[in-house]
Design a protein around this motif. Structure first.
Motif, PDB file in Angstrom:
ATOM      1  N   ALA A 133       0.791  -1.206  -7.165  1.00 47.90           N
ATOM      2  CA  ALA A 133       0.856   0.175  -7.634  1.00 47.90           C
ATOM      3  C   ALA A 133       0.632   1.072  -6.430  1.00 47.90           C
ATOM      4  O   ALA A 133      -0.380   0.939  -5.727  1.00 47.90           O
ATOM      5  N   VAL A 169       5.799   1.523  -8.832  1.00 49.50           N
ATOM      6  CA  VAL A 169       5.241   0.190  -9.046  1.00 49.50           C
ATOM      7  C   VAL A 169       6.288  -0.797  -8.555  1.00 49.50           C
ATOM      8  O   VAL A 169       7.474  -0.660  -8.888  1.00 49.50           O
ATOM      9  N   ILE A 175      -3.873  -1.135 -11.352  1.00 47.86           N
ATOM     10  CA  ILE A 175      -2.914  -1.756 -12.262  1.00 47.86           C
ATOM     11  C   ILE A 175      -3.462  -3.072 -12.798  1.00 47.86           C
ATOM     12  O   ILE A 175      -4.193  -3.788 -12.105  1.00 47.86           O
ATOM     13  N   GLU A 202       0.245   4.821  -4.930  1.00 51.44           N
ATOM     14  CA  GLU A 202      -0.220   6.066  -5.520  1.00 51.44           C
ATOM     15  C   GLU A 202       0.476   7.321  -5.012  1.00 51.44           C
ATOM     16  O   GLU A 202       0.505   8.339  -5.710  1.00 51.44           O
ATOM     17  N   ASP A 226      -2.915   6.635 -14.166  1.00 56.45           N
ATOM     18  CA  ASP A 226      -2.193   7.753 -13.574  1.00 56.45           C
ATOM     19  C   ASP A 226      -3.109   8.967 -13.634  1.00 56.45           C
ATOM     20  O   ASP A 226      -3.147   9.693 -14.628  1.00 56.45           O
ATOM     21  N   THR A 247       7.368   5.909 -11.411  1.00 60.92           N
ATOM     22  CA  THR A 247       6.504   6.277 -12.531  1.00 60.92           C
ATOM     23  C   THR A 247       7.024   7.460 -13.363  1.00 60.92           C
ATOM     24  O   THR A 247       6.687   7.526 -14.559  1.00 60.92           O
ATOM     25  N   TYR A 264      -1.071   0.774 -15.885  1.00 63.89           N
ATOM     26  CA  TYR A 264      -1.559   1.390 -14.650  1.00 63.89           C
ATOM     27  C   TYR A 264      -2.186   2.746 -14.956  1.00 63.89           C
ATOM     28  O   TYR A 264      -1.794   3.438 -15.888  1.00 63.89           O
ATOM     29  N   SER A 316       0.815   5.976  -9.712  1.00 62.23           N
ATOM     30  CA  SER A 316       0.342   4.663 -10.154  1.00 62.23           C
ATOM     31  C   SER A 316      -0.775   4.236  -9.211  1.00 62.23           C
ATOM     32  O   SER A 316      -0.582   4.169  -8.005  1.00 62.23           O
TER      33      SER A 316
END
Length: 727
Positions: free
Chosen positions: A404, A419, A52, A406, A65, A33, A63, A49
């Motif tokens: 996605a 991602v 999504i 995180e 953020d 990302t 996505y 991310s």
């Protein structure tokens, strides 16, 4: 009640790789990302991310953020080579997104705190990146979903609780609700915004519902999870309650419930565990699937298929968690909480077959289920994901699945949020590359840190786990003649009848007498000694050999990383320089098991490509050479040095410690970076194990750190060491 059936998950996973003609999902690309940050923007800022979505043509991803307060855009017109399209500022914390055509609808949290809640719904043109409409949602939004025909949206207004207030106990006002809003001329029509009151329905916290996730079926009906309330609600197109019911509870047996024990023992019972579902997705107009993460008092470690009248059609029980255990992805430090923690869920019909995809947040895998028979889903694959898969989106029209993930470990110098894109292919499943499925009993494993080959049987290997499993040190037997390689047995290393403590095993080799020599790297700051151990065929420590005073006087934490035997002589590489080493050099230490003499030679390390360090990880002796893993401690796109070198054994003539040591010459055998990139993820840090069998076939394994701040991926691959050395 769900009991341990040792072959339940085994048979299902075996079906995934039975034939090269099978259709399987394989990862084809990964997108970090930070690539979406603008030139000059601080690349060391946290980014993530999370949820999504995809454009209707399947060519662009959107996505959320939250750390950056943006939505990120990715071009996947070539899914094997995603391209950054930049970020769009949301003026708050984006929590979820849905896309209709080329328009994204983003729920944004603008709350000042847990009481003064607020939120908005933004309409974003993803071609121009312009915000074309904004609606006040009047509360803190979580999930958003679109109708199949694109005519309206539903938003879960969670108004989440403060977990630090009164131990997080419900109720905590304001209560949550469900919002509906029509789409008019391609934008959200703020004037149509209406709310559904879902208070008074649940048995738990009835006056404080916390809607978590929403999805809409083909009839225009919305299913809502009230996660903390352990309740499900189904609404019609006008927001009227069609049905509601408790998500229920399960009793799980043979669970590992103690955290930070450093051992995987699936022996305990968890009674009346509330499901507390997070994500939910309709499978058809009458059934939906939930990922039962838990958040308040529950978490049943699995997923469930419900009929919309509340009937439980299927519950995975412990079967998903066991499959995760067998793949080496079980997060031991989360044992007392929610284990692998299923959080995200997606559905899709690929080439005529309906699938449910379940993302396990703490295990960092996505489980793929064929749900042709809703009462008997078949687990077909476990896909390796980035760290903490939070959002999933299926794109059946292009045979694609996207996750996605995180977690962003920038503060710890770790890997960034990613991602990841998978494609359904007519090909074998590329992952896992090593598993314990098919063993006589459930074998938990992880943090593999050293390998050794059995000289009597090609493809038979032994591996050890490191100090992450400090209360369960083990030697694993591996059958590498299969694909994936199979861990078939686990031998506990014991002292006085109990699992041996104060070990940091980083190397293993056979002793030629039916037992093993083990090298313990040691951590003197944790009272774990640097030492050698000889164990018999039953795993009992028969001999402990301390390092000599001349060596210990120069000690700097990082000790032996690997061990190999050449007749009566054991060779151990020291991972990094000690006090008396020249800069950029380390010792290869020798110990003669007959004469009890110690000695060493010098080995020159490659210089780090950037920041960080370079050190040694394992050693193997084969056909007149010592083969050595040399690696940096970098991960992802910063990784530069992951190599195997060899040194001719006629140079390995140890000199006495404390004197002048000879410097050996090394020859590069193989650059491992292409191998580490072969699964199209990010390059992992720890290449830790090397073994070479009598035929010259070399095997390499990576250490997954026990899935702690790691994706949990263990890579296990092989190559012809003789052919590679001649290139």
């Amino acid at each position: 009640m769900f009991r341990l059936l040792s072959y339940t998950s085994v048979l299902a996973l075996i079906a995934a790789s039975a034939s090269a003609a099978d259709m399987n999902f394989n990862r084809i690309s990964s997108f970090a990302t930070p690539l979406n940050m603008a030139a000059g923007e601080d690349q060391d800022r946290e980014t993530s991310s999370e949820i999504i979505a995809v454009s209707d043509d399947g060519m662009r991803l959107v996505y959320t953020d939250s750390p950056l307060g943006v939505v990120g855009l990715i071009d996947i017109s070539d899914p094997a080579a995603p391209k950054p399209l930049g970020n769009v500022d949301m003026g708050g914390e984006p929590t979820s997104a849905a896309v209709i055509g080329n328009t994204a609808f983003v729920a944004v949290n603008t709350s000042e705190d847990y009481v003064a809640v607020g939120g908005k719904l933004l309409t974003v043109d993803i071609d121009t990146k312009a915000v074309t409409a904004e609606c006040d949602l009047g509360g803190q939004p979580d999930s958003i979903a679109k109708a199949k025909d694109g005519s309206f949206l539903v938003v879960a207004i969670e108004n989440e609780r403060d977990e630090d207030l009164n131990d997080g106990v419900l109720p905590q006002m304001p209560a949550g609700q469900v919002a509906m809003i029509d789409i008019k001329n391609g934008a959200a029509d703020c004037g149509s915004l209406r709310f559904t009151d879902v208070t008074g329905l649940a048995d738990i916290g009835a006056d404080d519902p916390e809607p978590e996730f929403v999805d809409i079926n083909g009839l225009g009906e919305t299913v809502v999870t009230l996660q903390e309330n352990n309740h499900m609600v189904v609404l019609d197109r006008q927001g009227k309650v069609v049905s509601h019911f408790s998500a229920g509870a399960v009793t799980l047996e043979n669970v590992d419930l103690i955290d930070e024990r450093g051992a995987l023992n699936f022996t305990e019972t968890q009674a009346d565990r509330k499901r507390e579902p997070d994500a939910v997705k309709w499978i058809d107009d009458d059934h939906f699937a939930t990922a039962n993460e838990g958040d308040y008092e529950g978490g049943s470690r699995g997923w469930t298929i419900f009929r919309k009248d509340g009937t439980v059609v299927y519950d995975s029980g412990m079967s998903l968690e066991y499959a995760i255990v067998e793949a080496g992805h079980y997060p031991d430090k989360r044992s007392d909480a929610k284990g692998a923690e299923p959080e995200s869920i997606e559905v899709g019909i690929f080439n005529g077959t309906p699938y449910v995809f379940v993302g396990a947040e703490r295990a960092s895998v996505v489980a793929v289920y064929d749900v042709s028979d809703l009462a008997n889903p078949v687990l077909t694959q476990l896909l390796p994901s980035g760290i903490a898969p939070e959002g999933l989106v299926a794109i059946p029209s292009r045979n694609l699945l996207v996750t996605a993930n995180e977690a962003d470990l920038i503060e710890d110098g770790g890997v960034r949020s990613h991602v990841m894109v998978y494609e359904q292919q007519q090909a074998p499943a590329a992952y896992p590359q090593i598993t314990s499925q098919g063993a006589d009993s459930l074998i938990g494993w992880g943090a593999l840190s050293g390998l050794a080959a059995d000289p009597e049987s090609n493809g038979k290997l032994y591996a050890i786990n490191d100090s992450f499993y400090g209360y369960q040190p083990r030697i694993f037997t591996i059958d590498a003649t299969q694909a994936p390689a199979r861990i078939t047995a686990a031998l506990d290393i014991t002292r006085a009848g109990y699992p041996a403590q104060k070990l940091d095993i980083e190397g293993v080799t056979l002793d030629g007498k039916g037992g093993f020599w083990l090298a313990s790297e040691g951590r003197t700051d944790r009272l774990i000694p640097h030492a050698l151990y000889n164990v018999n065929a039953k795993g009992v420590i028969k001999q402990e050999i301390e390092l000599p005073a001349e060596l210990l006087a120069q000690e700097i934490r990082f000790g032996f990383e690997g061990i190999a035997r050449d007749g009566d002589v054991l060779w151990m590489p020291v991972q990094r320089s000690w006090k008396d080493d020249a800069k950029g050099e380390v010792k290869l230490v020798a110990y003669n098991t007959e004469s009890k003499e110690w000695g060493a030679v010098r080995y020159a390390l490659d210089a780090p490509a950037a920041k960080g360090w370079v050190g040694l990880s394992d050693i193997e002796i084969h056909d007149g050479y010592a083969y050595i893993i040399e690696r940096d401690n970098q991960i992802g796109d910063k990784a530069a040095i992951k190599k195997i070198y060899r040194v001719a054994m006629d140079q390995m003539v140890p000199a006495a410690l404390g004197g002048d040591l000879p410097l050996v010459e090394k020859e590069e055998v193989r650059d491992l970076l292409p191998d580490l990139k072969a699964l199209n993820g990010f390059v992992v840090d720890k290449v830790e194990g090397l073994a070479i069998d009598a035929n010259g076939k070399a095997y390499v394994v990576t250490d997954n750190d026990g899935v702690d701040d790691s994706s949990g991926e263990t890579l296990f691959f092989s190559f012809d060491s003789n052919a590679s050395a001649s290139n």
